[in-house]
Design an enzyme around this catalytic site. Structure first.
Site, PDB file in Angstrom:
ATOM      1  N   GLU A 110       0.826  -1.264   0.112  1.00  0.00           N
ATOM      2  CA  GLU A 110      -0.015   0.163   0.221  1.00  0.00           C
ATOM      3  C   GLU A 110       0.981   1.189  -0.010  1.00  0.00           C
ATOM      4  O   GLU A 110       1.689   1.194   0.727  1.00  0.00           O
ATOM      5  CB  GLU A 110      -0.873   0.209   1.285  1.00  0.00           C
ATOM      6  CG  GLU A 110      -1.779   1.297   1.248  1.00  0.00           C
ATOM      7  CD  GLU A 110      -2.803   1.116   2.526  1.00  0.00           C
ATOM      8  OE1 GLU A 110      -3.877   1.974   2.632  1.00  0.00           O
ATOM      9  OE2 GLU A 110      -2.424   0.257   3.458  1.00  0.00           O
ATOM     10  N   GLU A 160     -12.367   2.286   4.452  1.00  0.00           N
ATOM     11  CA  GLU A 160     -11.255   2.744   5.638  1.00  0.00           C
ATOM     12  C   GLU A 160     -11.370   4.076   5.698  1.00  0.00           C
ATOM     13  O   GLU A 160     -10.464   4.915   5.121  1.00  0.00           O
ATOM     14  CB  GLU A 160     -10.050   2.265   5.160  1.00  0.00           C
ATOM     15  CG  GLU A 160      -8.739   2.505   6.378  1.00  0.00           C
ATOM     16  CD  GLU A 160      -7.559   1.891   5.912  1.00  0.00           C
ATOM     17  OE1 GLU A 160      -6.780   1.171   6.648  1.00  0.00           O
ATOM     18  OE2 GLU A 160      -6.965   2.383   4.831  1.00  0.00           O
TER      19      GLU A 160
END
Length: 260
Positions: free
Chosen positions: A143, A240
Site C-alpha cells: 500500500e 477505511e
C-alpha cells in the site's frame, strides 16, 4: 457493482471489536477488513465471520509496535528477522480466516541507512513474503500511503510502487490502491487505476479532506464507482474512513449507491 468491505478498525468503533462483525452485517456489508487480527485468537474471529456470513477480505502483516507509532517494518534493515517471522504468523491466521490477500506496510523510512540499503531491504522482504504467500495460495499487496498523514512513510506513490514491483519480479505482488491516499499524493485517480488495473488487487476509500465517508469532500465517488465497474475491476473496496459522526449515520452514501 463494487463490493464494499467494512474496515472494522475504523467503522463501528461504537462497540467492541468482536461485536463489530455483527454490526457490519446488520448494516449490509458482506465482507470485512481491519488492520490486524493478532490480538485475538483466529478461531474466535472465524466464529464471528461465520455467524454473520461475512468474508474476510484483508488484513496487514505484523507492522511493529503500532501504539508507539511504528507503521510497518518491511523497509527496516535491522528488523528483517522480525518481518519474516510475521509473514508466517499472518499466513497462519489467513489459513483460518480464509482471506486470499494480505497487505504489507513498508513503514516509515528508518534513519541511519542510505537509500539503496532501505530500498534493497524492502525489495528482499517483499520477495520473501510474495514467495511464502504464493505457496499458501495468498496474494501479497503493498500500500502507498500519503506523507501528510504519516510523515516519512517509505512507499507513497504509484510510480514508486510499480518500480519496486519490477525489482521484486514476482507475479504474486500487487498494489493496494487507496483512493484517499493517492488523491493527496498524485491525483489523476481514474487514469491511474485504468492504466494499472492488472496489478491492483484491492482498493480502499475515504474522502478528502478529513478522511471521512464519501460525499463529505472533493472526490467524485459516484464517478469512481462507475469507472471501476466500467473498466472491469473485480476486487473489493475497503471502507477505511473515519465516520464524520457515527458509523450508521454516515452510511447513506453506500445505501444510495446500492440503490442505483
Amino acid at each position: 457493482m463494487p463490493r464494499f468491505a467494512a474496515n472494522l478498525s475504523m467503522l463501528f468503533t461504537e462497540v467492541d471489536f468482536m461485536d463489530r462483525f455483527a454490526a457490519a452485517a446488520d448494516a449490509g456489508f458482506s465482507g470485512v477488513e481491519y488492520l490486524f487480527p493478532y490480538d485475538f485468537a483466529a478461531g474466535d474471529i472465524k466464529i464471528e465471520l461465520d455467524n454473520n456470513k461475512l468474508e474476510q477480505v484483508l488484513f496487514n502483516l505484523p507492522a511493529g509496535d503500532w501504539a508507539k507509532g511504528e507503521r510497518g517494518i518491511a523497509c527496516h534493515p535491522d528488523r528483517v528477522e522480525e518481518f519474516r517471522a510475521g509473514v508466517d504468523t499472518a499466513i497462519a491466521y489467513a489459513k483460518v480466516l480464509g482471506n486470499s490477500q494480505i497487505n504489507c506496510l513498508a513503514g516509515i523510512r528508518p534513519q541511519g541507512y542510505d537509500c539503496a540499503t532501505v530500498e534493497q531491504t524492502f525489495v528482499d522482504n517483499l520477495k520473501f513474503a510474495a514467495e511464502k504467500l504464493a505457496d499458501a495460495g495468498i496474494k501479497l499487496v503493498m500500500e502507498m500511503i500519503n506523507t501528510r498523514d504519516i510523515p516519512g512513510f517509505y512507499l507513497n506513490t504509484t510510480a514508486q510502487a510499480l518500480a519496486i514491483r519490477d525489482k521484486v519480479g514476482s507475479s504474486n505482488l500487487y498494489l493496494q490502491y487507496d483512493i484517499y491516499h493517492m488523491q493527496i499524493m498524485e491525483g489523476d485517480l481514474a487514469r491511474t487505476v485504468s492504466g494499472n488495473l492488472a496489478v491492483i488487487n484491492h482498493v480502499q476509500l475515504a474522502d478528502n479532506p478529513g478522511r471521512n465517508e464519501p460525499g463529505t469532500g472533493e472526490i467524485n465517488y459516484r464517478f469512481m464507482f462507475e469507472h471501476l465497474d466500467r473498466i472491469g475491476y473485480q476486487g473489493w473496496i475497503g471502507c477505511e474512513y473515519k465516520p464524520a459522526t457515527t458509523t450508521a449515520a454516515g452510511l447513506g452514501w453506500m445505501k444510495a449507491h446500492n440503490a442505483i
